[in-house]
Scaffold this motif. Sequence first.
Motif, PDB file in Angstrom:
ATOM      1  N   ARG A   1       0.846  -1.190   0.000  1.00  0.00           N
ATOM      2  CA  ARG A   1       0.000   0.000   0.000  1.00  0.00           C
ATOM      3  C   ARG A   1       0.885   1.245   0.000  1.00  0.00           C
ATOM      4  NH1 ARG A   1      -4.048   1.048   4.965  1.00  0.00           N
ATOM      5  NH2 ARG A   1      -2.028   1.134   6.005  1.00  0.00           N
ATOM      6  N   THR A   2       0.671   2.125  -0.977  1.00  0.00           N
ATOM      7  CA  THR A   2       1.443   3.362  -1.074  1.00  0.00           C
ATOM      8  C   THR A   2       0.479   4.539  -1.191  1.00  0.00           C
ATOM      9  OG1 THR A   2       1.566   3.445  -3.501  1.00  0.00           O
ATOM     10  CG2 THR A   2       3.192   2.069  -2.377  1.00  0.00           C
ATOM     11  N   ALA A   3       1.033   5.741  -1.222  1.00  0.00           N
ATOM     12  CA  ALA A   3       0.199   6.939  -1.313  1.00  0.00           C
ATOM     13  C   ALA A   3      -0.557   7.013  -2.630  1.00  0.00           C
ATOM     14  CB  ALA A   3       1.072   8.184  -1.140  1.00  0.00           C
ATOM     15  N   THR A   4      -0.059   6.355  -3.683  1.00  0.00           N
ATOM     16  CA  THR A   4      -0.707   6.418  -4.990  1.00  0.00           C
ATOM     17  C   THR A   4      -1.537   5.178  -5.307  1.00  0.00           C
ATOM     18  OG1 THR A   4       1.265   5.488  -6.056  1.00  0.00           O
ATOM     19  CG2 THR A   4       1.110   7.892  -5.926  1.00  0.00           C
ATOM     20  N   GLY A   5      -1.667   4.270  -4.348  1.00  0.00           N
ATOM     21  CA  GLY A   5      -2.456   3.074  -4.583  1.00  0.00           C
ATOM     22  C   GLY A   5      -1.717   1.830  -4.161  1.00  0.00           C
ATOM     23  N   ASN A   6      -2.341   0.685  -4.382  1.00  0.00           N
ATOM     24  CA  ASN A   6      -1.708  -0.592  -4.070  1.00  0.00           C
ATOM     25  C   ASN A   6      -0.753  -0.965  -5.200  1.00  0.00           C
ATOM     26  OD1 ASN A   6      -3.161  -0.934  -1.660  1.00  0.00           O
ATOM     27  ND2 ASN A   6      -4.894  -1.840  -2.763  1.00  0.00           N
ATOM     28  N   GLN A   7       0.511  -1.084  -4.882  1.00  0.00           N
ATOM     29  CA  GLN A   7       1.535  -1.411  -5.875  1.00  0.00           C
ATOM     30  C   GLN A   7       1.826  -2.909  -5.820  1.00  0.00           C
ATOM     31  OE1 GLN A   7       3.976   0.937  -7.706  1.00  0.00           O
ATOM     32  NE2 GLN A   7       2.187   2.269  -7.628  1.00  0.00           N
TER      33      GLN A   7
END
Length: 939
Positions: free
Chosen positions: A449-455
């Motif tokens: 989980r990252t700030a721009t979405g699930n990577q």
Amino acid sequence: MRLRIWIATGVISLMLICIAGFEFRYAWLQSKWISDYASRLHYQIGEGESDAIRFPDAGPFNERLGYSAIPKLQPQLQQQGYGVSRQARFSSELIDYAEHGLFLPYREKTQAGLQIFDYRGQPIYQFAYPRFHFNKYEDIPPLLVETLLFIENRHLLDPTLEHANPAVDWPRLASASVAMVVGSLGGSGPSHGASTLATQIEKYRHSFEGRTQTPMDKLRQMASASVRAYSTGPQTLEVRRQLVLDYLNSVPLTAAPGHGEVHGFGDALWVWFAEDIDRFRAGLNGERGLPAQAVALRQALSLIIAQRRPSWYLLDGRAELAELVDSHIRLLASDRRIDDELAEAGLIGVVSFRDWQTQPLHEQIEVNKAVRVTRNQLASMLGRSLYELDRLDMSASSSLDAGLQRAVSEFLQGLADEDTAREVGLLGDTLLSGKQAAEIRYSFTLMERTATGNQVRVQTDTTGLPFDLNQGSKLELGSTAKLRVLTSYLEIIAELHDALADADADTLRTARSEASDPLTRWAAGYLSANPGADLPALLDAALQRRYSASPWEGFATGGGVQHFENFRKEDNRRRPTVQQALQESINLPFVRLLRDVVRYSLHDSVEDADSLLSNDRDPRREAWLQTFADREGRVYLQRFWRRYAGMDEQQRFEQLMDQVQPIAARLSVVYRNLYPQADFETFSTFLVKRVRVPQKPERIERLYEAYRPGKYNLTDQGYIAQIHPLELWLLGYLKRNPQATLNEVLSASAVERQEVYAWLFRTRHTSARNVRIRTMLEREAFDSLHQRWQRVGYPFPHLVPSLGTALGSSGDRPSALAELMGIILNEGRRLEVRRINNLHFAAATPWETRFEPLSLDAKQVLHPEVATALRNALSAVVLDGTGRRLQGVFMTADGEPLAVGGKTGTGDNRIHTMAAGGRVISSEVMNRTGGCHKFCVWA
């Protein structure tokens, strides 16, 4: 006076001719003017989408590298969550130049292709096309340059012409023009083209279909080539040397099986002659002896000449090509371009073309799972085949961690070794045997989980196939289905809390006594007994509800009665809570839980469903039965359509005859239906041939009359013949309409589909109607349930309308399960799953464009309290359930254990042998899906 005028005019004309001749040869004026103009044709890269850019419309080069596709891809990628972050901006002069249809002057690439990097910027895939080429001008054998220019452009590299325009060979242009005029007037004589290497490059790269269609096309090529030649200044010798290099590296030489399009000498040598470019270079330079030099010379001439008609000369016209090579060797020798010794050797030399039987070309299949996954994702995003994708001038950044992906893949592959499997604890009682270790196929997906979405950091499996098990499979995962059922169940409980939490006692009492579904009655009862209970309390109580694990009940579902079993017989007499059933993966409680969910969904979507199901006088029943007849008829017609696909009329008839017993009455009704115009003699011949028992003539005559067209309706005909009436109708329709499509068949059969089910409306047995209405209502309920599942990432377009869905019969995908876990972890919000972080098209060209993900808000798809309840339930699976072996496995850098939740399970795909009454005689496991279906680290 008049004489003086004539003398002055002659002198001036002579001066102009001299100036023109000087300019034509030395290009002093045009080099100054065109280079000055070209200096104003520039572009720069800026942030965001450009409003000052013009993309090429056509040309094989622009299409292959993807330049002309960028404006079409832009809205397509935007729909997938990507926007333009950087793009080129044209100067006003360059915009005007492009709008006049000229080809933009810039340093074009002779070798390009797809590049993929992981999220750290490490390369994981690079495809260069053409694959083999000359790196620089000095690498080209001098004899190859000499031969090429002798045939195509003799004065191109004249060092005394410092400012020469390589786009125009004036003597050749004049000769070609005269020849064209003479030919147009009916004259005859030698004709030839006026193209130089520079204009040929413009033609096969940028003109429509790589051809000169009109005189205007030729002028466009010459003008574009001139501006391109002077774009770096008035001196052109280096540009002209670069033209030779570019031509040899990019000239199109048709296409070959197993390879595709062939561009450039390097690839052509390998594809057509199975010759390595370095070996060819050494041979033509004389480093491998005279015989090898002679063969290399013939190879070079073959490709130079073949460029004119490559599809002919390199395939069917090889004998003609060999004759042309011989004549060109003689010309080279007579012009002292090669010595007599080489000419003699060349004339007796033989060029061996690749033998496609013994030397086939096969593209290697990439075995790296990270590459396979990413290329397939890119191909899907861009609507390109893998072949087309590889040849785009594009780079992409994947979300994968290449190092971690490699380490996980190697670890999973190592589990096939018996000793390794034993070391990690996979062998033992109720686990695997040593022989089974190599038969298991593992899949693994890791998201961050990252700030721009699930990577997606890791996505791999051990199938060893291009197929992506994580994202492309449909697996029966029973434990996963249990989690989805539990999610829908708790979501319904949250909805009931929203509806009933503030209700007064009378409303709750009414809901408790009159609600048609068990879940509403239970929620009303709990809130009556616990006034003011908040949602977490209600959800916790819902997890403590108990369901029987008995396997001895028959469930009316899926159009029949089905029985289900638990994995362990010891559970059969238990009555566990929902929480316990999840922890220990007990089947029957979830079947019964799904039944309650379906009943809630049914009564939520269909008003007064009980009356519809039980009251035969309910006026709505007729419409529901008509819908059933229509849908059921469609299913049968599609099945019959597949059975007869690709057959002609006689083949269809023979296929049908194989299904009809050779009884006179059955054969008669079929034949008279399909061939209503057949006379008695034809009918008699057919019947005598097909019926095993000899028939008397009067008997045949009675049959001919008894089953005449119109005597029986379609349903009766099917009954007499003992075949489905819609199958009989389909063959008759196809006989009359042999070119009909399936859609046309379905459209034309609307009346017949109702007709064959007319008995359903007339029967005295209401139970027959009830069964079918129950089937329709169940399907409606599952459609409603499907919408719930889709909100949390279910990947397929429908659910199997059966309670077996609770145990995995509707299938699932590992990647979708990972997304579901992400929703639960993220407090009920669904983040975008990122697998591609950016796409960079046409770098260092006037059409450079970079796409990056748009920032999208997370969607709240579950109540936060529901996500919390699910997280706690999944944590209990690890703390005190089937996943307890994971306790303490994941640690922080400080040695503290991380909280983990998840769901284990196994699912068998079996073939059952049944006796009358539904008793199972034998059961064989065909394959099994299972293991650690999904786990998530909470912190």
